[in-house]
Motif scaffolding. Structure first.
Motif: not given
Length: 565
Positions: A255-273
């Motif tokens: 139930e740490r959804n905000d951390e999961a969202l933050e992690l995915l946002s960082k991953q999208i920045e590094s791998d946007p395609e």
């Protein structure tokens, strides 16, 4: 390999050019004579030399057999310590190579059972020979263990792997592999996790061991331990996509959804395609009821990959939730064009049809799924539900009887059969099904429990059969249903009103019926006319009575048992 005798000859030939051969040769002879009693004779040297030469070109089973035979003869005739060690290594490697070639032939050929057993025995004998002559040949242990495992000889496989681990080979990668193979053979999950942990300790670079352990920990619900291992893996392999996905899963489970969202946002920045990260983030947004953000991410995912079926299905679900039926239908159609046999696509297409009250189309799709998977209770329940919606309660009951015959404690089937029986006016049987379902359903399942409580309370308050009515119990059940739904659903408030009317408390009946009409008006409830009629009845001091008598619509011809006849 140059032996001592061979080395002397080489020195002689070189020194003879300088004119000193006679002196050196004499020295070598003197040394040989003086050492005759200190070192064992190399009587097998010629056989070893022949084996060494042959091994350079030994690429067939027959040639390897000759090498093995020559090494065995050399050892039997006698060799000094260093040549003995070399002969054993040569014999071991040749036996292992012959086992590999024999195994390859076994895989290519079409042998009968007896021939296969004989060949398998030859391979295992060669592997044992390899281990006997070189106890540190981990590859031979691993191959032997796998053969035991294939032969359902689990104990023997585990013993071989333990022996391999006990050897303490300098090749840490092979030792780690032995732990991994052993982990696969363990029946207990904890033992599997321990061996994979040991594999990562022996060889921290073994990504497969890290990933296997993390997957098992998540499967066991040990999310904190899994997340700790994920962090270690990501430190060693920052680009590991599995680690990111596993981290998101672990964080969401904690139930740490905000951390999961933050992690995915960082991953999208590094791998946007990559469409995967947008789809994963969309799922998190949807879980947080942020449909706009989820839809935006899915749109990007499908821009990156038009054939992303999973994103199409997720977007279809959001469109359906927003009553955007045409868009939902288009996404499902596109998904089915890409994967015509996608059961989730066919199921969702049926849901859209049912939402549009095209029940025949919904039934047709579910019949297709049931024919493909006749023992799937979820498919059968969905089909029964569509039959009920289509005013075909008898057909619904037939399907539900089939489900309950296999699983008498399926509360969903009991509840749905109770609803179908109500449609036919069979109140006693309906009450029995509702009562049994209520005993089985989890008390934590608020949504489904409230619906079950409501239906039972309704029939206890409104049945025309005097001996079946129980106003006091109806009020208790209706009140619980209202509490579970925060007094926000008109049809459940209406049930509570019916209970009060049954015991003659028309003041309370009017109170709750009025609130039901008020909520029904605000939400444009399709049962508003019925709610208003109930209210008028209570104002006149009359309790509500209801007995449905649904006329079965004509069944369209089909196949499958329990589906249509």
């Amino acid at each position: 390999m140059f032996t001592k005798v061979g080395y002397g000859i080489l020195v002689c030939s070189v020194l003879s050019i300088a004119g000193v051969c006679d002196f050196r040769l004499g020295f070598a002879q003197e040394k040989s004579s003086s050492a005759a009693t200190a070192e064992p004779p190399n009587a097998g040297q010629s056989k070893l030399d022949e084996a060494t030469d042959l091994k350079l070109e030994a690429d067939t089973i027959d040639k390897l057999a000759k090498v093995i035979d020559l090494c065995s003869q050399a050892l039997a005739e006698g060799l000094d310590e260093s040549n003995t060690a070399f002969a054993k290594e040569l014999l071991s490697s040749s036996a292992f190579q012959r086992a590999q070639l024999t195994m390859q032939e076994l895989m290519r050929s079409r042998l009968g059972p007896q021939a296969m057993r004989r060949t398998r025995t030859k391979v295992m004998d060669d592997l044992k020979l390899a281990i006997e002559n070189d106890p540190k040949m981990i590859d031979a242990y691993l191959m032997l263990a796998r053969l035991h495992a294939v032969g359902m000889e689990r104990k023997e496989a585990l013993d071989v792997l333990q022996a391999a681990i006990d050897q303490g080979s300098d090749d840490k990668r092979k030792v780690a592999e032995a732990y991994m193979v052993r982990a696969q053979l363990h029946e207990d999950i904890e033992d599997k996790i321990k061996d994979l942990q040991k594999a990562t300790e022996v060889d921290p670079t073994n990504v497969e061991a890290w990933q296997g352990r993390i997957a098992l920990l998540i499967g066991q619900g040990k999310f904190e331990d899994a997340y700790e291992s994920i962090q270690k893996l990501r430190e060693r392999d920052p680009t590991n996509n599995f680690a990111v996905m596993a981290a998101v899963q672990a964080l969401v489970s904690m139930e740490r959804n905000d951390e999961a969202l933050e992690l995915l946002s960082k991953q999208i920045e590094s791998d946007p395609e990559s469409a995967d990260w947008y789809r994963m983030r969309a799922r998190l947004h949807a879980a947080k009821k942020d449909q706009d953000a989820a839809l935006a991410d899915l749109n990007v995912a499908l821009e990156k990959n038009e054939q992303d079926v999973e994103s199409l299905m997720m977007r279809a679900e959001i469109h359906l939730n927003r009553e955007e039926i045409e868009q939902a239908q288009q996404d499902v159609d596109d998904a089915l064009l890409l994967q015509p046999n996608l059961s989730a696509g066919v199921l969702f297409r049926s849901l859209i049809a049912a939402r549009q009250k095209r029940y025949d189309d919904a039934i047709r799709d579910m019949q297709m799924l049931v024919r493909a998977d006749p023992n799937n209770p979820a498919f059968l329940l969905q089909l029964a539900g569509y039959y009920q919606m289509a005013d075909r309660p008898n057909q619904s009951i037939k399907v539900l009887d089939e489900v309950l015959q296999k699983d008498p404690n399926n509360w969903r089937a009991l509840r749905l059969r109770g609803d179908s029986l109500l449609s036919l006016g069979e109140h006693k049987r309906a009450i029995d099904d509702f009562e049994k379902a209520l005993e089985i359903i989890s008390e934590d399942d608020d949504e489904d429990r409230s619906g079950l409580l409501n239906n039972l309370a309704w029939v206890l308050a409104t049945s025309p059969t005097d001996e079946l009515r129980d106003g006091k119990r109806s009020i208790a059940l209706g009140t619980e249903a209202c509490e579970l739904t925060d007094y926000n659903l008109p049809h459940i408030l209406s049930t509570l009103a019916a209970g009060y009317a049954e015991v003659g408390n028309f003041e309370e009946a009017i109170k709750w019926a009025s609130k039901a009409v008020e909520l029904g008006t605000e939400t444009e409830n399709e049962q508003l006319d019925q709610l208003q009629k109930e209210l008028e009845s209570y104002k006149q001091g009359k309790p509500w009575r209801e007995k449905q008598d649904t006329k079965e619509k004509k069944a369209q011809p089909l196949t499958t048992g329990g589906v249509d006849t």
